[in-house]
Scaffold this motif. Structure first.
Motif, mmCIF file in Angstrom:
data_model
loop_
_atom_site.group_PDB
_atom_site.id
_atom_site.type_symbol
_atom_site.label_atom_id
_atom_site.label_comp_id
_atom_site.label_asym_id
_atom_site.label_seq_id
_atom_site.Cartn_x
_atom_site.Cartn_y
_atom_site.Cartn_z
ATOM 1 N N VAL A 16 2.885 -0.120 -5.226
ATOM 2 C CA VAL A 16 1.529 0.411 -5.336
ATOM 3 C C VAL A 16 1.161 0.726 -6.782
ATOM 4 O O VAL A 16 0.046 0.434 -7.231
ATOM 5 C CB VAL A 16 1.364 1.666 -4.459
ATOM 6 N N ASP A 17 2.083 1.316 -7.527
ATOM 7 C CA ASP A 17 1.769 1.706 -8.905
ATOM 8 C C ASP A 17 1.366 0.498 -9.748
ATOM 9 O O ASP A 17 0.446 0.577 -10.567
ATOM 10 C CB ASP A 17 2.953 2.428 -9.542
ATOM 11 N N SER B 185 0.803 -1.223 0.000
ATOM 12 C CA SER B 185 0.000 0.000 0.000
ATOM 13 C C SER B 185 0.837 1.275 0.000
ATOM 14 O O SER B 185 0.309 2.363 -0.211
ATOM 15 C CB SER B 185 -0.931 0.018 1.221
ATOM 16 N N THR C 222 -6.603 3.268 -1.750
ATOM 17 C CA THR C 222 -5.183 3.058 -2.058
ATOM 18 C C THR C 222 -4.956 2.473 -3.443
ATOM 19 O O THR C 222 -4.008 2.874 -4.143
ATOM 20 C CB THR C 222 -4.548 2.139 -1.007
ATOM 21 N N TRP C 223 -5.806 1.523 -3.859
ATOM 22 C CA TRP C 223 -5.529 0.791 -5.113
ATOM 23 C C TRP C 223 -6.481 1.149 -6.244
ATOM 24 O O TRP C 223 -6.662 0.377 -7.170
ATOM 25 C CB TRP C 223 -5.579 -0.713 -4.823
ATOM 26 N N ARG C 224 -7.094 2.319 -6.168
ATOM 27 C CA ARG C 224 -7.951 2.734 -7.271
ATOM 28 C C ARG C 224 -7.102 2.952 -8.523
ATOM 29 O O ARG C 224 -6.051 3.559 -8.471
ATOM 30 C CB ARG C 224 -8.687 4.032 -6.932
ATOM 31 N N GLY C 225 -7.599 2.469 -9.655
ATOM 32 C CA GLY C 225 -6.856 2.588 -10.899
ATOM 33 C C GLY C 225 -6.887 4.003 -11.473
ATOM 34 O O GLY C 225 -7.680 4.827 -11.062
ATOM 35 N N ARG D 87 -2.152 -0.486 -8.808
ATOM 36 C CA ARG D 87 -3.117 0.468 -9.364
ATOM 37 C C ARG D 87 -3.291 0.256 -10.864
ATOM 38 O O ARG D 87 -4.370 0.487 -11.411
ATOM 39 C CB ARG D 87 -2.645 1.900 -9.088
#
Length: 276
Positions: free
Chosen positions: A135-136, A130, A273-276, A139
């Motif tokens: 993270v990138d 996260s 946190t992981w919204r595209g 996402r």
């Protein structure tokens, strides 16, 4: 055993992933926190900044900004520990990595300083998914990582911080000891990504690659060659299955169970946190 609660604790990396949580947990425990980061005039690479940060403190949390198994970490931790002891700061807690043989020289440098030391050896952080470079990829819908199908007992950084703070005021109970912390269950990286996908409500993939291939990707992102070589070696060994077991450090120090990965994933997903 006498618990000491009127402590001033130097927290290195106070704005970082673990240091910020250690600082928060220490304040919640009633300890006085002295943040040590470049924003406060402390620099791991500049010894002239150390004394002003350490003087009149009771304890210090040490987390080197590079890998704990790097030669730079070994040198800096040893020098800083000796300086701390010379200034009367004998209670030192070092964050190390569970199963990382490269970290042993850094741990030994701490032990040789004459400090009342504790080493907290942590499993792979849940928050690596996260916060930071992974993270990138998530996402974007795919995590590329050299974890293979190995299983890891991912640990919440908040538990690591609570353990660090729990050892500080406990007199000599944890002095001269290593405490090893993990989460409550084993997950492969693929299984972890699946739990993140479920919590985030979107499709995510995990693509395992070799440590060497991952190193090439890091080099392409501008990571210095010597750091790439160290990380490739670390990943090659640390992710070979040696850490596929649970450790009871959280229960030992805090008297409770560690946080579960599902709890971490739900909270991080709710924060977007992981919204595209």
């Amino acid at each position: 055993m006498t618990r000491k609660t009127d402590m001033t604790v130097v927290v290195t990396g106070a704005s970082g992933r673990t240091g910020s949580r250690v600082a928060s947990a220490a304040r919640a425990a009633g300890l006085t926190v002295r943040p040590a980061s470049r924003a406060q005039g402390f620099d791991w690479t500049d010894r002239s900044t150390w004394a002003q940060t350490l003087r009149d403190a009771d304890a210090a949390y040490l987390v080197h900004p590079g890998d704990v198994g790097s030669p730079a970490a070994t040198l800096a931790v040893g020098l800083l520990a000796h300086e701390a002891v010379s200034l009367g700061v004998r209670r030192l807690v070092l964050l190390s990595a569970r199963g990382e043989e490269h970290a042993r020289p850094t741990e030994e440098a701490l032990r040789e300083s004459g400090a009342d030391w504790t080493v907290v050896r942590a499993a792979w952080f849940m928050q690596n998914f996260s916060e930071g470079p992974l993270v990138d990829g998530l996402r974007g819908g795919e995590l590329v990582f050299p974890g293979g199908e190995v299983r890891e007992p991912f640990v919440d950084v908040r538990d690591v911080a609570d353990v660090v703070v729990g050892t500080l005021p406990a007199g000599d109970r944890y002095a001269g000891q290593s405490v090893t912390v993990s989460g409550p269950r084993l997950l492969s990286f693929g299984e972890a990504v699946a739990e993140i996908a479920k919590a985030a409500g979107r499709e995510l993939a995990y693509r395992p690659v070799s440590a060497r291939e991952y190193g090439a990707r890091l080099a392409g992102f501008g990571v210095p060659p010597e750091e790439v070589e160290l990380l490739v070696d670390v990943f090659d060994t640390l992710l070979d299955g040696r850490n596929a077991y649970l450790s009871d450090g959280v229960r030992q120090v805090l008297g409770r169970e560690p946080r579960d990965f599902a709890e971490f994933a739900a909270e991080a997903a709710a924060a977007g946190t992981w919204r595209g």
